[in-house]
Design a protein around this motif. Structure first.
Motif, PDB file in Angstrom:
ATOM      1  N   GLU A  11      -7.983  30.862 -36.231  1.00 37.90           N
ATOM      2  CA  GLU A  11      -9.121  30.466 -37.071  1.00 37.90           C
ATOM      3  C   GLU A  11     -10.312  31.391 -36.849  1.00 37.90           C
ATOM      4  N   ASN A  12     -10.584  31.759 -35.606  1.00 37.49           N
ATOM      5  CA  ASN A  12     -11.673  32.701 -35.329  1.00 37.49           C
ATOM      6  C   ASN A  12     -11.383  34.065 -35.951  1.00 37.49           C
ATOM      7  N   ARG A  15     -12.058  33.803 -39.662  1.00 31.77           N
ATOM      8  CA  ARG A  15     -13.497  33.776 -39.927  1.00 31.77           C
ATOM      9  C   ARG A  15     -14.106  35.159 -39.773  1.00 31.77           C
ATOM     10  N   GLY A 101     -16.009  32.300 -32.733  1.00 25.54           N
ATOM     11  CA  GLY A 101     -16.087  31.550 -33.986  1.00 25.54           C
ATOM     12  C   GLY A 101     -17.483  31.041 -34.268  1.00 25.54           C
TER      13      GLY A 101
END
Length: 125
Positions: A11-12, A15, A101
């Motif tokens: 997810e980081n 992003r 993140g």
């Protein structure tokens, strides 16, 4: 080791890739026309300039510090600096996050935060 796990978080990574203007940086490097750097080194050069001059917000000055909230601690903040806006004079909290993140989201930081995200970006390109 905790920082590496943060860098490997899918997810980081998503992003980061959503906010890094990769094609713009490639185009800038090509427009610069230097033959002294390899394309990869030119991209790193452009990434450094982008981080330093465009990514992080730079509108406040330090006015002391306080303890982080539970939410701020969740993203690695060990201390929260208090900053004053140069325009409106409002005091704001500046958590010193150590989580890629969260830094991508806030776009606030100095040398430590800059390093975390720069290293993160270089780690994956």
């Amino acid at each position: 080791m905790r920082q590496i796990a943060d860098f490997e978080d899918a997810e980081n990574q998503r992003r980061a890739l959503s906010v890094i203007p990769l094609q713009v940086l490639i185009d800038r490097g090509q427009a610069r026309g230097t033959e002294a750097l390899s394309p990869r080194d030119e991209l790193i050069y452009q990434l450094l300039n982008w981080f330093k001059n465009e990514f992080f917000h730079k509108e406040t000055s330090a006015k002391g510090h306080t303890a982080p909230s539970a939410e701020e601690r969740r993203f690695g903040a060990g201390i929260v600096e208090l900053h004053q806006c140069g325009t409106c004079q409002e005091i704001t909290r500046f958590p010193r996050y150590n989580h890629s993140g969260k830094l991508i989201e806030t776009r606030r930081g100095r040398c430590g935060e800059w390093f975390v995200l720069l290293y993160f970006a270089c780690f994956h390109h």
